[in-house]
Write a protein that holds these residues in place. Structure first.
Motif, mmCIF file in Angstrom:
data_model
loop_
_atom_site.group_PDB
_atom_site.id
_atom_site.type_symbol
_atom_site.label_atom_id
_atom_site.label_comp_id
_atom_site.label_asym_id
_atom_site.label_seq_id
_atom_site.Cartn_x
_atom_site.Cartn_y
_atom_site.Cartn_z
ATOM 1 N N THR A 209 43.607 111.846 40.871
ATOM 2 C CA THR A 209 42.518 112.514 41.588
ATOM 3 C C THR A 209 43.040 113.698 42.371
ATOM 4 O OG1 THR A 209 41.377 110.390 41.796
ATOM 5 C CG2 THR A 209 40.663 112.155 43.250
ATOM 6 N N LEU A 210 44.183 113.538 43.048
ATOM 7 C CA LEU A 210 44.754 114.643 43.808
ATOM 8 C C LEU A 210 45.143 115.781 42.876
ATOM 9 C CD1 LEU A 210 45.779 115.851 46.441
ATOM 10 C CD2 LEU A 210 47.922 114.610 46.109
ATOM 11 N N ARG A 211 45.746 115.453 41.753
ATOM 12 C CA ARG A 211 46.125 116.506 40.791
ATOM 13 C C ARG A 211 44.888 117.286 40.318
ATOM 14 N NH1 ARG A 211 51.238 115.583 38.298
ATOM 15 N NH2 ARG A 211 52.281 113.747 39.156
ATOM 16 N N ALA A 212 43.812 116.526 40.058
ATOM 17 C CA ALA A 212 42.604 117.189 39.578
ATOM 18 C C ALA A 212 42.017 118.100 40.647
ATOM 19 C CB ALA A 212 41.581 116.136 39.156
ATOM 20 N N LEU A 213 41.984 117.651 41.895
ATOM 21 C CA LEU A 213 41.428 118.475 42.975
ATOM 22 C C LEU A 213 42.271 119.733 43.199
ATOM 23 C CD1 LEU A 213 40.471 115.685 45.540
ATOM 24 C CD2 LEU A 213 38.934 116.989 44.046
ATOM 25 N N LEU A 214 43.595 119.610 43.119
ATOM 26 C CA LEU A 214 44.450 120.789 43.281
ATOM 27 C C LEU A 214 44.264 121.759 42.121
ATOM 28 C CD1 LEU A 214 47.729 119.090 44.557
ATOM 29 C CD2 LEU A 214 46.215 120.600 45.845
ATOM 30 N N ALA A 215 44.125 121.209 40.913
ATOM 31 C CA ALA A 215 43.923 122.079 39.750
ATOM 32 C C ALA A 215 42.588 122.812 39.842
ATOM 33 C CB ALA A 215 43.991 121.259 38.472
ATOM 34 N N GLN A 216 41.553 122.189 40.439
ATOM 35 C CA GLN A 216 40.248 122.817 40.569
ATOM 36 C C GLN A 216 40.186 123.795 41.734
ATOM 37 O OE1 GLN A 216 37.591 119.502 40.944
ATOM 38 N NE2 GLN A 216 38.122 118.657 38.918
ATOM 39 N N GLY A 217 41.238 123.799 42.585
ATOM 40 C CA GLY A 217 41.245 124.748 43.692
ATOM 41 C C GLY A 217 40.195 124.417 44.744
ATOM 42 N N ARG A 218 40.064 123.160 45.103
ATOM 43 C CA ARG A 218 39.050 122.740 46.090
ATOM 44 C C ARG A 218 39.774 122.254 47.353
ATOM 45 N NH1 ARG A 218 35.758 118.374 42.954
ATOM 46 N NH2 ARG A 218 34.636 118.306 44.958
ATOM 47 N N PRO A 219 40.153 123.171 48.235
ATOM 48 C CA PRO A 219 40.957 122.787 49.412
ATOM 49 C C PRO A 219 40.241 121.807 50.339
ATOM 50 C CG PRO A 219 40.195 125.062 49.589
ATOM 51 C CD PRO A 219 39.895 124.637 48.193
ATOM 52 N N SER A 220 38.928 121.962 50.513
ATOM 53 C CA SER A 220 38.225 121.035 51.413
ATOM 54 C C SER A 220 38.231 119.623 50.845
ATOM 55 C CB SER A 220 36.791 121.513 51.633
ATOM 56 O OG SER A 220 36.075 121.555 50.397
ATOM 57 N N ALA A 221 38.008 119.500 49.524
ATOM 58 C CA ALA A 221 38.047 118.180 48.901
ATOM 59 C C ALA A 221 39.449 117.585 48.967
ATOM 60 C CB ALA A 221 37.576 118.269 47.447
ATOM 61 N N VAL A 222 40.473 118.456 48.781
ATOM 62 C CA VAL A 222 41.857 117.986 48.899
ATOM 63 C C VAL A 222 42.122 117.469 50.313
ATOM 64 C CG1 VAL A 222 44.279 118.667 48.849
ATOM 65 C CG2 VAL A 222 42.723 119.463 47.065
ATOM 66 N N ALA A 223 41.620 118.219 51.320
ATOM 67 C CA ALA A 223 41.832 117.803 52.704
ATOM 68 C C ALA A 223 41.175 116.466 52.981
ATOM 69 C CB ALA A 223 41.288 118.872 53.657
ATOM 70 N N ASP A 224 39.936 116.279 52.504
ATOM 71 C CA ASP A 224 39.255 114.994 52.720
ATOM 72 C C ASP A 224 39.999 113.866 52.019
ATOM 73 O OD1 ASP A 224 35.919 116.465 52.530
ATOM 74 O OD2 ASP A 224 37.344 116.290 54.199
ATOM 75 N N TYR A 225 40.478 114.150 50.805
ATOM 76 C CA TYR A 225 41.148 113.109 50.028
ATOM 77 C C TYR A 225 42.447 112.655 50.701
ATOM 78 C CZ TYR A 225 43.133 110.637 46.067
ATOM 79 O OH TYR A 225 43.662 109.681 45.265
ATOM 80 N N ILE A 226 43.282 113.621 51.104
ATOM 81 C CA ILE A 226 44.557 113.226 51.713
ATOM 82 C C ILE A 226 44.349 112.646 53.096
ATOM 83 C CG2 ILE A 226 45.808 114.944 50.368
ATOM 84 C CD1 ILE A 226 46.094 116.593 52.917
#
Length: 693
Positions: A91-108
């Motif tokens: 999931t983290l790899r997918a969010l980073l590949a999509q360039g979604r920093p807010s989603a990455v921040a929520d996920y981590i």
């Protein structure tokens, strides 16, 4: 003729001694000897006691330093494992590949809160921050480092996606709370220093010097609040991954216990001296009284001996010599007679004690098959009392499981054999029997001595181990075969599969991996419980969030069987002091069992009841075949599975034992009930407030 020392004393002294009674002389002599003994023994003992006590406290400080150092090493390893786990999540790899920093921040941030990290950050290949949680967190190097004035322990892991390369870092801030937690686990006070300055401590910082010089070796003493009350041991360096020392920590031990122990020892010494003085005075008075009435005492002693009292010694007076010689002869006769009788009694008591302490039962049978002796261990094993069986024929009382005469099942002298018999209550027993030929105590014909050992439980354990090995191979083989088949299909037909077929194969792989992960978690928890290393890490946690995480893990498995999960949680629940990862494991095990033994297309109910008193109750209800009342007591033991179900589902019988261990470590309870209308209800309770764990 040489004059005695007393005759050479001055006349007034001799006159004074002549007027002094024998009782007074004995009392003064005993008191003087006691006082000299106390002074001669107490001073060296005090010096040795104080030195040994202080040495032990220094050893405790040094050992505490090793314990804290080892725990920090474990923290580094755990951080590296957690960061590696985060970096490997698809999931983290997918969010980073999509360039979604807010989603990455929520996920981590969700991950960080779930595993107890103080911060998590991600940098791209150029070293620029992609995101950090919480905002404003330090940006440390791997290992121990100082960032923004704070001492930080961090770990990093490289994450490579198809288009870019990222570095995932996470760690802990070593602050006062961190030091207090470590101090509670070791019983010592703890401080962390950077450049000689204290950056974190478990003590009141206002009572400590702001700086401490870690140069040199050995320990030191510092004063707290104007009094010398703390011992500090050797400083231990903290190094980063490059091997450079970035900080040190020091451990301390309050010296109040040393002063208290010293006061208690002195008080004990004073009480002991007083008791010795009183005892010496009493002994002197007693001896004087006995010397005054030697003849009457000899008469009393002779009467006691004739009445069978050999415990009371005969007093032997010194003066007159004739009475003394008579008393010595009488005392020697009494002592010899008492020694002979005591030797015989000790031999009998030793034989009786030996028979009672032996785990194996010992039975002797004469040539006619009659029982001549039956040991206490044999009573415990068979349920028969010695007074019931001695004198009777053994075949008429002890029955074999097959109904054959017991005498035909026992081995020949010198042999060994396994015999299956029935307890007096009818319960089957498995006994390991050995036989030997022994002589009769009355000189008659030889008898057969049987040594019986109950191996019923050993056979049960062996059966459980065989069952465990037989089933664990199936438990591993089934998901691995599913993963292998799905991966082969992906490799062979990757270009020909549409999105739904890919999703189905990936879903199959996910379910198999989840099952394997649950099985391995239960195995590891079972081993840690057996080794005595099982612990929980409790903190304030929202129970609904834990339930949602367990539901997320189980959702693919429930969907596969068409089982709806209905969750009922009261609103406004306060956080519980629990270990979220452990409680998630409890819920996953209970939901997995409910899914396994429930029919397909039938909902499963997870309910949380509003707090009653000091506990919250959580239960999982299914519509399976139910659990017989006779099997409920042992259901939460290791390697125990249901015997009523003919379902093709398999298991190794560890899940519920792990559930019981986790819940009880939280201070809660676990159980199972019959569900109205069919099925079972597995429930557990958790305390509302912080308890043990």
């Amino acid at each position: 003729m040489r004059a005695s020392p007393v005759s050479q004393w001055p006349s007034p002294v001799r006159a004074g001694l002549a007027r002094t009674s024998l009782t007074s002389r004995l009392v003064v002599t005993f008191v003087g000897v006691v006082l000299v003994t106390i002074v001669a023994g107490a001073v060296p003992a005090y010096v040795l006691f104080r030195g040994e006590l202080e040495r032990q406290m220094w050893n405790q400080v040094e050992a505490g330093g090793h314990v804290v150092g080892a725990s920090l090493v474990e923290d580094r390893a755990r951080l590296q494992e957690l960061v590696g786990t985060l970096a490997e999540r698809p999931t983290l790899r997918a969010l980073l590949a999509q360039g979604r920093p807010s989603a990455v921040a929520d996920y981590i941030d969700t991950f960080r809160r779930g595993v107890g990290l103080d911060f998590v950050l991600i940098r791209d290949a150029s070293g620029s921050l992609v995101t950090t949680q919480p905002p404003g967190s330090p940006v440390p190097a791997s290992g121990f480092s100082v960032s923004n004035g704070a001492l930080v322990l961090a770990a990093s892991q490289v994450l490579e996606s198809d288009s870019s390369r990222f570095t995932v870092s996470g760690g802990l801030v070593i602050d006062d709370a961190f030091a207090v937690h470590r101090a509670e686990t070791t019983g010592l006070e703890l401080s962390f220093l950077v450049g000689g300055n204290r950056v974190a401590t478990s003590l009141d910082a206002e009572q400590l010097p702001a700086r401490s010089d870690p140069a040199g070796e050995g320990g030191k003493r510092i004063e707290i609040a104007g009094r010398q009350s703390l011992l500090l041991g050797t400083w231990v360096p903290l190094q980063n991954d490059a091997g450079d020392t970035v900080a040190v920590f020091e451990v301390g031990l309050p010296t109040d216990d040393l002063a208290g122990a010293e006061r208690r020892w002195l008080a004990s010494l004073a009480v002991g001296a007083l008791l010795l003085l009183l005892g010496g005075t009493g002994l002197a008075l007693g001896i004087s009284h006995r010397l005054t009435y030697p003849l009457r005492q000899l008469t009393t002693s002779a009467l006691k001996m004739s009445a069978g009292d050999l415990e009371t010694p005969v007093p032997v007076p010194v003066d007159p010599p004739e009475i003394g010689a008579l008393a010595r002869s009488l005392e020697q006769s009494r002592a010899h007679l008492q020694e002979s009788l005591g030797r015989l009694k000790r031999q009998k008591d030793w034989s009786d004690t030996l028979l009672r302490s032996i785990v194996e039962g010992i039975v002797t049978v004469d040539a006619e098959g009659k029982v001549t002796s039956f040991s206490p261990a044999a009573e415990r094993i068979t349920g028969w009392r010695a007074d019931e069986i001695v004198g009777g024929r053994i075949d008429g009382l002890v029955r074999t499981a097959d109904g054959d005469p017991f005498s035909e099942e026992v081995p020949h002298p010198g042999g060994k054999r396994t015999v299956r018999v029935l307890h007096r209550s009818g319960r089957p027993l498995t006994l390991a029997a050995t036989a030997a030929s022994v002589g009769s105590p009355d000189g008659g014909s030889a008898q057969l001595a049987l040594v019986l050992r109950d191996i019923t439980e050993e056979e049960s354990v062996q059966s459980l181990r065989s069952y465990f090995l037989a089933n664990i191979s199936h438990e591993f083989r089934t998901p691995l075969s599913a993963i292998n088949a799905s991966v082969e299909l992906l490799l062979e037909n990757l270009g020909n599969l549409d999105s739904s077929e890919l999703a189905e194969l990936l879903d199959s792989i996910y379910r198999s991996v989840t099952g394997l992960q649950t099985l391995i978690d239960n195995l590891l928890e079972s081993l840690s419980i057996e080794a005595g290393r099982f612990t929980v890490r409790r903190r304030p946690t929202d129970l609904p969030a834990v339930i949602e995480e367990a539901a997320r893990v189980m959702r693919p498995l429930l969907n596969r069987r068409g089982q709806e999960l209905r969750i009922e949680v009261p609103e406004g629940m306060a956080p519980l002091w629990i270990d979220p990862m452990r409680i998630t494991q409890v819920l996953v095990n209970l939901l997995s069992n409910a899914s396994k033994y429930s029919p397909v297309q039938v909902p499963i109910l997870l309910q949380v009841y509003a707090p009653e008193g000091q506990r919250v109750r959580v239960q999982v209800a299914d519509r399976g075949e139910g659990i017989p009342r006779a099997e409920r007591e042992n259901l939460f033991r290791r390697f125990v599975r249901l015997s009523v179900s003919e379902s093709p589902q398999y298991g190794i019988g560890l899940g519920l034992s792990v559930v019981k261990a986790i819940v009880e470590e939280h201070g809660g309870e676990v159980g199972v009930e019959e569900r109205p209308g069919g099925g079972s209800i597995f429930w557990f309770s958790l305390p509302l407030e912080r308890g043990r764990g």
